[in-house]
Each structure stands twice: as structure tokens, then as C-alpha cells.
Write a protein that holds these residues in place. Sequence first.
Motif, short mmCIF file in Angstrom:
data_model
loop_
_atom_site.label_atom_id
_atom_site.label_comp_id
_atom_site.label_asym_id
_atom_site.label_seq_id
_atom_site.Cartn_x
_atom_site.Cartn_y
_atom_site.Cartn_z
N ILE A 18 0.83 -1.21 0.00
CA ILE A 18 0.00 0.00 0.00
C ILE A 18 0.86 1.25 0.00
CG2 ILE A 18 -1.62 1.34 1.41
CD1 ILE A 18 -2.89 -1.33 2.24
N CYS A 58 1.05 4.10 -2.96
CA CYS A 58 0.80 5.51 -2.65
C CYS A 58 1.97 6.39 -3.07
CB CYS A 58 0.52 5.69 -1.16
SG CYS A 58 -1.06 5.02 -0.62
N ILE A 106 -3.93 7.63 3.92
CA ILE A 106 -3.84 6.18 3.75
C ILE A 106 -2.49 5.67 4.25
CG2 ILE A 106 -3.85 4.32 2.05
CD1 ILE A 106 -5.73 6.11 0.38
N THR A 112 -1.73 2.89 7.31
CA THR A 112 -0.94 1.67 7.13
C THR A 112 0.24 1.62 8.10
OG1 THR A 112 0.31 2.69 5.33
CG2 THR A 112 -1.57 1.33 4.73
#
Length: 107
Positions: A39, A43, A74, A78
Amino acid sequence: MGILKTAIKQLLEYTIFNEEGEAVSWCLLFGIGFICAGIVLVCLGYSYKLLLELSSDIVNPVEVCETINHIKTIEYITHIVLFNALFLRGWWVPGILNFPFLFYNFA
């Protein structure tokens, strides 16, 4: 296949603490870490793509800033998930080393 079956069995029989006193099994931590790293990489790649488009004057700078700010949220989530998983596993040093990433972009 034997390792996969035992990993699935271990995940299905998951309790808050196992026999060794660890809250997160190693295979669950590996999965969480792998997903979190993926992730964060996606990003960062998307942010880089937006900045390249900004340098070639394709998009509006305000839209790029708003989009990157949403992406940073985000990334924070994470890192919080990874930090908590490392601490629940009992890996203090990697957890402490991951802690500054929670506050890296707040400045």
C-alpha cells in the motif's frame, strides 16, 4: 501445501495470545507487513506520478495537493497498523524504528 494448511489452521484457531505469549502469529504479521508495504509503495508511486504531471503542467496544482493529502492519510493508517502489529508480536525494535514514520509528514 502443508505449510499453507498449517498457516490457515493457525489463523482459524487464532486467539489473542498463543502458547508463546504472542498476540500476532508470524504468518499473520508477514501478511500484514506485506500488504502495508504494498500500500505504501503504491501511494508513493501515485504521488510521484502526480508530481511528474505537475512538472509538465498537465494538472492544476491545487488538485494535486488535495489528492496527495488524501493519499498521505492512507499512508498514516498503514503505518499505524504495522506499528501495532509489530508491538503485539513483541518485536520492540522494529516497532520503535517504524514509529517515526507516523509523524514524518506532519511537519
